[in-house]
Design an enzyme around this catalytic site. Structure first.
Site, PDB file in Angstrom:
ATOM      1  N   SER A 165     -26.951 -27.849 -24.296  1.00  0.00           N
ATOM      2  CA  SER A 165     -25.650 -28.424 -23.936  1.00  0.00           C
ATOM      3  C   SER A 165     -24.511 -27.422 -24.089  1.00  0.00           C
ATOM      4  CB  SER A 165     -25.354 -29.690 -24.740  1.00  0.00           C
ATOM      5  OG  SER A 165     -25.927 -29.643 -25.994  1.00  0.00           O
ATOM      6  N   GLY A 171     -29.638 -21.529 -24.703  1.00  0.00           N
ATOM      7  CA  GLY A 171     -28.207 -21.405 -24.438  1.00  0.00           C
ATOM      8  C   GLY A 171     -27.829 -19.946 -24.273  1.00  0.00           C
ATOM      9  N   CYS A 187     -21.032 -30.980 -33.693  1.00  0.00           N
ATOM     10  CA  CYS A 187     -20.105 -29.977 -33.192  1.00  0.00           C
ATOM     11  C   CYS A 187     -19.382 -29.346 -34.383  1.00  0.00           C
ATOM     12  CB  CYS A 187     -19.103 -30.598 -32.247  1.00  0.00           C
ATOM     13  SG  CYS A 187     -17.949 -29.394 -31.618  1.00  0.00           S
TER      14      CYS A 187
HETATM   15  C1  LIG Z   1     -20.693 -21.003 -25.325  1.00  0.00           C
HETATM   16  C2  LIG Z   1     -21.421 -22.126 -26.018  1.00  0.00           C
HETATM   17  C3  LIG Z   1     -20.988 -23.432 -25.810  1.00  0.00           C
HETATM   18  C4  LIG Z   1     -21.639 -24.505 -26.421  1.00  0.00           C
HETATM   19  N1  LIG Z   1     -21.211 -25.772 -26.201  1.00  0.00           N
HETATM   20  C5  LIG Z   1     -21.856 -26.828 -26.762  1.00  0.00           C
HETATM   21  C6  LIG Z   1     -21.431 -28.169 -26.508  1.00  0.00           C
HETATM   22  O1  LIG Z   1     -20.463 -28.419 -25.789  1.00  0.00           O
HETATM   23  N2  LIG Z   1     -22.134 -29.179 -27.084  1.00  0.00           N
HETATM   24  C7  LIG Z   1     -23.219 -28.940 -27.883  1.00  0.00           C
HETATM   25  O2  LIG Z   1     -23.831 -29.881 -28.352  1.00  0.00           O
HETATM   26  N3  LIG Z   1     -23.626 -27.685 -28.144  1.00  0.00           N
HETATM   27  C8  LIG Z   1     -22.977 -26.630 -27.605  1.00  0.00           C
HETATM   28  N4  LIG Z   1     -23.408 -25.338 -27.883  1.00  0.00           N
HETATM   29  C9  LIG Z   1     -24.590 -25.141 -28.720  1.00  0.00           C
HETATM   30  C10 LIG Z   1     -25.849 -24.910 -27.876  1.00  0.00           C
HETATM   31  O3  LIG Z   1     -26.179 -26.066 -27.103  1.00  0.00           O
HETATM   32  C11 LIG Z   1     -27.049 -24.565 -28.765  1.00  0.00           C
HETATM   33  O4  LIG Z   1     -27.336 -25.676 -29.594  1.00  0.00           O
HETATM   34  C12 LIG Z   1     -26.800 -23.356 -29.648  1.00  0.00           C
HETATM   35  O5  LIG Z   1     -26.034 -22.379 -28.966  1.00  0.00           O
HETATM   36  C13 LIG Z   1     -28.103 -22.709 -30.128  1.00  0.00           C
HETATM   37  O6  LIG Z   1     -28.892 -22.266 -29.051  1.00  0.00           O
HETATM   38  P1  LIG Z   1     -28.887 -20.745 -28.515  1.00  0.00           P
HETATM   39  O7  LIG Z   1     -29.115 -19.838 -29.656  1.00  0.00           O
HETATM   40  O8  LIG Z   1     -29.968 -20.720 -27.473  1.00  0.00           O
HETATM   41  O9  LIG Z   1     -27.540 -20.535 -27.891  1.00  0.00           O
HETATM   42  C14 LIG Z   1     -22.742 -24.251 -27.289  1.00  0.00           C
HETATM   43  C15 LIG Z   1     -23.157 -22.932 -27.503  1.00  0.00           C
HETATM   44  C16 LIG Z   1     -22.512 -21.863 -26.895  1.00  0.00           C
HETATM   45  C17 LIG Z   1     -22.971 -20.464 -27.159  1.00  0.00           C
END
Ligand SMILES: Cc1cc2nc3c(=O)[nH]c(=O)nc-3n(C[C@H](O)[C@H](O)[C@H](O)COP(=O)(O)O)c2cc1C
Ligand SMILES: Cc1cc2nc3c(=O)[nH]c(=O)nc-3n(C[C@H](O)[C@H](O)[C@H](O)COP(=O)(O)OP(=O)(O)OC[C@H]3O[C@@H](n4cnc5c(N)ncnc54)[C@H](O)[C@@H]3O)c2cc1C
Ligand code: FES
Lengths: 288, 268
Positions: A21, A248, A111
């Protein structure tokens, strides 16, 4: 040929990679682009402006009706993700998006950087997790995923509370933090509120441990998220107990085709190590 | 995420370009290709994408029109004050052909100047068209003279140069001379008109599309365009005219910071 299809609470994913997300997912078009690049499923986050316009007679409501109709054309299951201030707001929003075309609904109680939301509003306690999940469950007929924060001492207790409240799956985890970077020349925090928490490489060991702990404490499936950049990382998550993996930051590190690349690497690993289904690897790190 | 962090540097020079439009030169080796953009962080205020309008070995410049919180502050800044730089990002223009036409509406000429300078160096025959509402809003009047760049100015009210739109001049040029390629940056309705004119005349063109951006490097999705979902910051901002005309929202609407659709009026 290895079978890498996943059945996640009835959602059929062609492969275990799911767009996490908040990453490139603001519209039907943007998530479609991730699917075209190999994502097995996508999570579409409701943006603030859209959220606020739900239920109001302004152009926003037409936007939303058009935006989220006929999601089948995306080509993979689309999960709608929402967040709220408290149980009432979560339930109100969930009721509204339950009527739309999403395959499942994710609620984010984790969040890390918005005052009034997530961990800052004390949502990361088992009691409140259960209360919010219950309130949403009452309004939602579709599979319900609860997304958890890694910023807690006992994530397994919170996962249990979500399961008790009626969750069908756990998304673990959100970003770690919040963090801050100060530009020492201008003496100002960089990017104000835009800098969120830690993700990617820095988060992976924490995320893997969280998934490992959650797998031990609940029966519902887990979407292991945090630092999955390669197929090896995905396998690591699956061995910790994940059914699917969220991606993400990988979109940044390896481009939008990260989904196709990770899938290819998972398949290669399975072939080399004689696994024919994901099931054979799932939770294997727990065996004596 | 792997941190893309702004590098803060003190402003080297401020240039008054036109009414409400200034250029800021920063002592930072950006290495941008023509058409690429930078993310500029105004400490404590915001981070925004801007085209690169000046560049040499040790510095680069941006040209900003004062319209909102970020851009008004930028236009009030003085030499020595700090700005953060990230980039360069996005695709570059492809310089091709012997005869090219460049069209800049409003501050759009900013993103075309590096290309114009490259064309002059490579002895490509370049014609620049710069348009604005009225004479006091026209940028680079001195600069193009000094460069020896053949330039036609247009104003909506006829207060300087030709009265009318940049696209009127383009049509005239395409009728009278041979053009191998057209490049355009400006208000989206102008860009759309350029793409259509070039299609009718069977001349290839490239335009740079502007969308609201949060990250500038492909993760947030703020700049994704309907229906295909291409990210303007990565798959663009430079698109061929044909690609642009395939983007359903091109010339029709764009999204604001909350992903809500906003229709294009007469101006961006
Ligand atoms: C730029 C960015 C925006 C994100 N926005 C949200 C969000 O709006 N809602 C949410 O639940 N998680 C958000 N996340 C968290 C990601 O969904 C994910 O849980 C987290 O980044 C860990 O995964 P990753 O290491 O693959 O990025 C965001 C992460 C990033 C880097
Ligand atoms: C790839 C790219 C390149 C860009 N290059 C440049 C550049 O070279 N020079 C430059 O000045 N800007 C450029 N921009 C636009 C810039 O990023 C900002 O959007 C702009 O400066 C407005 O930001 P703001 O915060 O000051 O105003 P906002 O708070 O975003 O807007 C304030 C008000 O102004 C209106 N507004 C916004 N933009 C415009 C506009 N262009 N004309 C008229 N009204 C407007 C808004 O609708 C709003 O009502 C570029 C954008 C992109 C995506
Ligand atoms: S601005 Fe974030 S994806 Fe383009």
């Amino acid at each position: 040929m290895a079978d890498i299809g996943v059945n996640l609470c009835g959602l059929k994913l062609a492969n275990p990679t799911v767009l996490a997300s908040g990453i490139v997912g603001i519209s039907k078009a943007s998530v479609s682009y991730a699917v075209k690049n190999g994502a097995g499923g996508v999570i579409l986050t409701y943006e603030g402006g859209m959220l606020n316009s739900v239920g109001y007679p302004n152009p926003g409501i037409d936007n939303i009706a058009e935006e989220f109709s006929n999601l089948k054309s995306v080509g993979a299951p689309v999960i709608g993700s929402i967040t709220g201030k408290n149980a009432e707001e979560f339930a109100m929003l969930a009721g509204k998006i339950n009527k739309m075309d999403f395959a499942a609904i994710e609620i984010v109680m984790s969040c890390p950087h918005t005052p009034g939301y997530g961990t800052m509003a004390g949502q990361s306690t088992p009691e409140i997790t259960e209360e919010i999940t219950k309130a949403v469950r009452a309004k939602v007929t579709k599979p319900l995923f609860v997304k958890l924060s890694p910023n807690v001492m006992a994530i397994s207790e919170i996962a249990k509370a979500a399961e008790k409240g009626g969750a069908d799956a756990i998304t673990a985890v959100n970003t770690l933090g919040p963090g801050m970077v100060i530009d020492i020349k201008s003496r100002k925090p960089v990017l104000g509120g835009k800098i969120g928490g830690l993700s990617g490489d820095a988060l992976r060991p924490v995320a893997v441990r969280c998934v490992y702990d959650i797998y031990k404490s609940v029966k519902i499936p887990i979407i292991g998220t945090g630092g999955v950049l390669t197929g090896e990382h995905a396998v690591e998550m699956i061995m910790a107990g994940a059914t699917a993996v969220g991606i993400g930051t990988g979109v940044y590190n390896r481009g939008i085709s990260v989904f196709r690349k990770v899938t290819r690497e998972i398949t290669a690993f399975m072939k080399e190590n004689n696994y024919s289904t994901l099931e054979e690897m799932r939770g294997k790190a727990h065996e004596e | 995420m792997k941190n893309e962090m702004p590098v803060t540097v003190p402003i080297k020079k401020v240039i008054d370009e036109a009414n409400g439009i200034k250029s800021v030169i920063l002592p930072y080796r950006l290495n941008a290709k023509p058409g690429q953009f930078a993310m500029i962080w105004l400490p404590g205020v915001d981070l925004k994408p801007v085209g690169v309008s000046y560049q040499d070995e040790s510095s680069f410049g941006i040209t900003v029109s004062a319209v909102g919180a970020w851009s008004k502050k930028i236009c009030e800044m003085k030499a020595g004050e700090l700005l953060g730089v990230m980039g360069p990002y996005g695709k570059a223009f492809k310089l091709e052909g012997k005869n090219i036409v460049l069209i800049g509406g409003g501050y759009g000429a900013a993103s075309l100047m590096m290309l114009a300078e490259r064309a002059l160096k490579e002895e490509t025959n370049a014609t620049m068209i710069i348009g604005a509402r009225s004479s006091d809003c026209l940028i680079y009047r001195e600069r193009v003279k000094q460069l020896g760049l053949k330039t036609i100015f247009t104003t909506d009210d006829g207060s300087f140069g030709e009265k009318g739109f940049t696209t009127d001049v383009l049509q005239k040029i395409l009728k009278e001379e041979k053009a191998d390629k057209v490049f355009a940056v400006g208000p989206e309705l102008m860009e759309k008109r350029v793409a259509e004119i070039c299609l009718e005349n069977n001349v290839p063109c490239e335009i740079s599309i502007e969308r609201y951006m949060k990250c500038g490097f492909g993760v947030c999705g703020a700049c994704s365009v309907d229906d295909e979902g291409k990210r303007v910051c990565v798959e663009g901002t430079v698109f061929s005219g044909e690609e642009a005309l395939k983007i359903r929202e091109f010339g029709k609407y764009h999204r604001d910071g909350s992903a809500l659709k906003k229709e294009f009026g007469g101006k961006k």
